[in-house]
Scaffold this motif. Structure first.
Motif, PDB file in Angstrom:
ATOM      1  N   PRO A 173      -7.693 -24.020 -33.771  1.00  0.00           N
ATOM      2  CA  PRO A 173      -6.729 -25.141 -33.804  1.00  0.00           C
ATOM      3  C   PRO A 173      -6.860 -26.017 -35.048  1.00  0.00           C
ATOM      4  O   PRO A 173      -5.885 -26.658 -35.462  1.00  0.00           O
ATOM      5  CB  PRO A 173      -7.062 -25.929 -32.539  1.00  0.00           C
ATOM      6  CG  PRO A 173      -7.751 -24.956 -31.650  1.00  0.00           C
ATOM      7  CD  PRO A 173      -8.509 -24.040 -32.553  1.00  0.00           C
TER       8      PRO A 173
ATOM      9  N   LYS B  73      -2.897 -16.062 -34.588  1.00  0.00           N
ATOM     10  CA  LYS B  73      -2.498 -16.555 -33.281  1.00  0.00           C
ATOM     11  C   LYS B  73      -2.843 -15.536 -32.206  1.00  0.00           C
ATOM     12  O   LYS B  73      -2.707 -14.329 -32.404  1.00  0.00           O
ATOM     13  CB  LYS B  73      -0.994 -16.841 -33.259  1.00  0.00           C
ATOM     14  CG  LYS B  73      -0.587 -18.054 -34.091  1.00  0.00           C
ATOM     15  CD  LYS B  73       0.894 -18.354 -33.915  1.00  0.00           C
ATOM     16  CE  LYS B  73       1.277 -19.626 -34.687  1.00  0.00           C
ATOM     17  NZ  LYS B  73       2.704 -19.976 -34.491  1.00  0.00           N
TER      18      LYS B  73
ATOM     19  N   ASP C 249       2.481 -10.222 -31.910  1.00  0.00           N
ATOM     20  CA  ASP C 249       2.984 -11.077 -30.838  1.00  0.00           C
ATOM     21  C   ASP C 249       3.887 -10.296 -29.888  1.00  0.00           C
ATOM     22  O   ASP C 249       4.818 -10.835 -29.298  1.00  0.00           O
ATOM     23  CB  ASP C 249       3.738 -12.274 -31.411  1.00  0.00           C
ATOM     24  CG  ASP C 249       4.948 -11.859 -32.242  1.00  0.00           C
ATOM     25  OD1 ASP C 249       5.071 -10.655 -32.553  1.00  0.00           O
ATOM     26  OD2 ASP C 249       5.773 -12.734 -32.567  1.00  0.00           O
TER      27      ASP C 249
ATOM     28  N   VAL D 117      -1.809 -16.639 -24.909  1.00  0.00           N
ATOM     29  CA  VAL D 117      -2.316 -17.404 -23.770  1.00  0.00           C
ATOM     30  C   VAL D 117      -1.323 -17.228 -22.623  1.00  0.00           C
ATOM     31  O   VAL D 117      -0.113 -17.410 -22.806  1.00  0.00           O
ATOM     32  CB  VAL D 117      -2.488 -18.897 -24.115  1.00  0.00           C
ATOM     33  CG1 VAL D 117      -2.877 -19.689 -22.873  1.00  0.00           C
ATOM     34  CG2 VAL D 117      -3.531 -19.078 -25.206  1.00  0.00           C
TER      35      VAL D 117
ATOM     36  N   GLN E 151       2.399 -17.446 -24.445  1.00  0.00           N
ATOM     37  CA  GLN E 151       2.614 -18.214 -25.670  1.00  0.00           C
ATOM     38  C   GLN E 151       1.519 -17.865 -26.676  1.00  0.00           C
ATOM     39  O   GLN E 151       0.383 -17.569 -26.299  1.00  0.00           O
ATOM     40  CB  GLN E 151       2.600 -19.715 -25.384  1.00  0.00           C
ATOM     41  CG  GLN E 151       3.646 -20.179 -24.394  1.00  0.00           C
ATOM     42  CD  GLN E 151       5.068 -20.015 -24.917  1.00  0.00           C
ATOM     43  OE1 GLN E 151       5.304 -20.127 -26.131  1.00  0.00           O
ATOM     44  NE2 GLN E 151       6.017 -19.756 -24.023  1.00  0.00           N
ATOM     45  N   MET E 152       1.895 -17.884 -27.962  1.00  0.00           N
ATOM     46  CA  MET E 152       0.939 -17.620 -29.026  1.00  0.00           C
ATOM     47  C   MET E 152       0.383 -18.946 -29.546  1.00  0.00           C
ATOM     48  O   MET E 152       1.161 -19.835 -29.938  1.00  0.00           O
ATOM     49  CB  MET E 152       1.591 -16.838 -30.168  1.00  0.00           C
ATOM     50  CG  MET E 152       2.197 -15.506 -29.748  1.00  0.00           C
ATOM     51  SD  MET E 152       1.010 -14.331 -29.050  1.00  0.00           S
ATOM     52  CE  MET E 152      -0.037 -14.026 -30.481  1.00  0.00           C
ATOM     53  N   VAL E 153      -0.937 -19.068 -29.539  1.00  0.00           N
ATOM     54  CA  VAL E 153      -1.580 -20.295 -30.017  1.00  0.00           C
ATOM     55  C   VAL E 153      -2.565 -19.930 -31.120  1.00  0.00           C
ATOM     56  O   VAL E 153      -2.999 -18.789 -31.251  1.00  0.00           O
ATOM     57  CB  VAL E 153      -2.317 -21.022 -28.864  1.00  0.00           C
ATOM     58  CG1 VAL E 153      -1.343 -21.418 -27.772  1.00  0.00           C
ATOM     59  CG2 VAL E 153      -3.436 -20.159 -28.303  1.00  0.00           C
ATOM     60  N   LEU E 154      -2.927 -20.920 -31.930  1.00  0.00           N
ATOM     61  CA  LEU E 154      -3.852 -20.693 -33.043  1.00  0.00           C
ATOM     62  C   LEU E 154      -5.245 -20.359 -32.515  1.00  0.00           C
ATOM     63  O   LEU E 154      -5.745 -20.993 -31.573  1.00  0.00           O
ATOM     64  CB  LEU E 154      -3.913 -21.923 -33.937  1.00  0.00           C
ATOM     65  CG  LEU E 154      -2.634 -22.261 -34.723  1.00  0.00           C
ATOM     66  CD1 LEU E 154      -2.804 -23.589 -35.446  1.00  0.00           C
ATOM     67  CD2 LEU E 154      -2.299 -21.144 -35.702  1.00  0.00           C
TER      68      LEU E 154
ATOM     69  N   ASP F  14       0.362 -18.128 -19.029  1.00  0.00           N
ATOM     70  CA  ASP F  14       0.607 -19.157 -18.026  1.00  0.00           C
ATOM     71  C   ASP F  14       0.784 -18.446 -16.681  1.00  0.00           C
ATOM     72  O   ASP F  14       1.835 -17.864 -16.397  1.00  0.00           O
ATOM     73  CB  ASP F  14       1.869 -19.953 -18.380  1.00  0.00           C
ATOM     74  CG  ASP F  14       2.111 -21.118 -17.437  1.00  0.00           C
ATOM     75  OD1 ASP F  14       1.393 -21.220 -16.409  1.00  0.00           O
ATOM     76  OD2 ASP F  14       3.010 -21.932 -17.704  1.00  0.00           O
TER      77      ASP F  14
END
Length: 333
Positions: free
Chosen positions: A288, A295, A270, A298, A282-285, A300
């Protein structure tokens, strides 16, 4: 300088210019030098007349090596081939001077053991210097190879970072747009010299040769730094305060799935999100539906200012998995 060159050739270079003076001091100790052979010289004076450095005294058959630039004009002008490149002259006990290329030299070495020993010592010294330099070079290359094979702490081989291919070049904050920057920048290099993180580098492209462009190979553009905007003398980079710079979007980050080590090496990383100063990443799965999945980042785009922290700190090699794509016209966010 023109008059001195017209009347005395390289008098300015040999007597006034510090570079020419330094080179003249070093040239005294050169191994191969042009030398006048007494048995062939007819005192015609052509060598002295054609010498651009005025370092030949044809009457006394002498050459001032502190001024000689080894141009070869004297050798071309000599009709009797009395000037040749030779090794250092050897002076025997009977004060006769010859060069190592002459047969008489080898004969004197055989009849004069003392002279032979001196020459052997000189040859041994020169050979020792050559061997020492060669050994150091080989040793340095071997150490570098060992480091490369050993890698970073023995975990992975070290690879050089490569600059990613960008569709649009990145210019520093305050440059307004690519068009404005290209029209106003004179490539004075002031912004390059004051950039503390070496983000600004001279361009090697022919169209904008030596004009600065943003590269995150050696660092990233910190939001609190406004050095380049303070020194630009042409207005190519407008002055920005710290607050203004933090809102200037010079580009946006792009994540490349195929190069991210989360997917290629199956490890959790990360770095890009953790070091983003605007929290635009941001770190997302990855899945989901699976809370235990890895992760991925993503971006923005509305928050990203293109500072390059994510690109510089990304551990993927040789090209970062996340990089900054430039904007033709900067935006305020």
């Amino acid at each position: 300088i023109f008059v001195m060159a017209w009347r005395k050739g390289r008098l300015y270079c040999n007597s006034i210019c510090p570079v020419g003076t330094l080179l003249g001091l070093l040239s005294r100790f050169s191994l191969y030098k042009p030398r006048i052979l007494d048995d062939k010289c007819v005192h015609c004076g052509l060598c002295e007349k054609n010498c651009k450095s005025s370092c030949i005294d044809s009457e006394h058959r002498k050459i001032d090596y502190s001024r000689c630039v080894v141009c070869g004009d004297c050798i071309k002008a000599c009709r009797t081939k009395a000037i040749q490149f030779e090794l250092p002259l050897v002076k025997s006990a009977d004060n006769t001077v010859t060069t190592p290329s002459q047969p008489a030299h080898s004969q004197r070495l055989e009849t004069n053991p003392e002279l032979s020993g001196t020459v052997l010592v000189r040859r041994g010294f020169l050979a020792g210097v050559v061997y020492l330099l060669a050994a150091k070079t080989v040793n340095a290359e071997k150490k570098q190879e060992d480091i490369t094979q050993r890698g970073d702490g023995g975990l992975a081989p070290l690879k050089d970072r490569k600059i990613p291919t960008r569709e649009t070049a990145i210019v520093p904050p305050g440059a307004v747009s690519l068009r404005h920057f290209d029209r106003c920048c004179t490539a004075c290099q002031l912004c390059v010299s004051v950039c503390p993180n070496h983000v600004l580098q001279p361009s090697s492209q022919l169209k904008k040769l030596m004009k600065p462009e943003v590269s995150f190979k050696h660092g990233w553009c910190r939001p609190e730094c406004t050095e380049c905007s303070q020194v630009c003398p042409t207005g190519a980079i407008h002055f920005l305060s710290t607050a203004d710079k933090s809102s200037q979007q010079i580009g946006h980050s792009v994540w490349t799935k195929e190069r991210c080590i989360v997917l290629t090496d199956d490890v959790q990383c990360d770095n890009c999100a953790r070091h983003c100063p605007t929290e635009a990443i941001q770190m997302v799965l990855l899945d989901p539906k699976n809370p235990k999945s890895k992760k991925i980042p993503v971006v923005d785009v509305e928050k990203c200012i293109g500072c390059g922290a994510c690109e510089f700190l990304c551990p993927a090699r040789p090209v970062s998995a996340i990089y900054v794509e430039g904007h033709e016209r900067h935006r305020t966010i």
